[in-house]
Motif scaffolding. Structure first.
Motif: not given
Lengths: 81, 81
Positions: B74-75, B12, B71, B77
């Motif tokens: 971290e994020t 993040l 979560p 994609e």
């Protein structure tokens, strides 16, 4: 000017990836079917101060060759956003 | 059909990334100037067997939520090649 350069470092295709195999086992234990293979590498975001896109790319490639990737076990790809 | 799905997991933005900071120090010691910031995450290649692109994407998102990314820190994609 600051460029955001992405470096993707992955284990060589011919090598076993034990981390990926472990994650694949974990996904199957969680009931996620349909995943045939998992390979895990690193994603590195560099903020590079440079005069041009090409210069930023060259700096990132030098960084990848010298420190970020181990050419015996890994390949890398550099891309500028 | 097999789809190649890429999952990028990054720390993040608000959190310190000690691994990135260590690499930045290493790059400076190697004489590579002009690198303002380094952040390091994971790049995961999944080979997903699915009937459609959307189904492959949904499987990969579920995998990311359940196992690949934390979560709290971290994020992620997801993108299908």
């Amino acid at each position: 000017m600051i460029f955001s350069v992405q470096v993707k470092v992955m284990p060589l295709k011919d090598l076993l990836d034990p981390q990926g195999k472990a994650v694949m086992g974990g996904l199957q234990n969680l009931g996620l079917s349909g995943i045939a293979d998992v390979r895990i590498g690193k994603h590195i975001d560099l903020q590079v101060e440079a005069g041009s896109r090409e210069e930023a790319m060259a700096t990132a490639e030098e960084a990848a060759k010298k420190l970020l990737a181990n050419p015996v076990m890994e390949t890398f790809e550099v891309s500028v956003m």
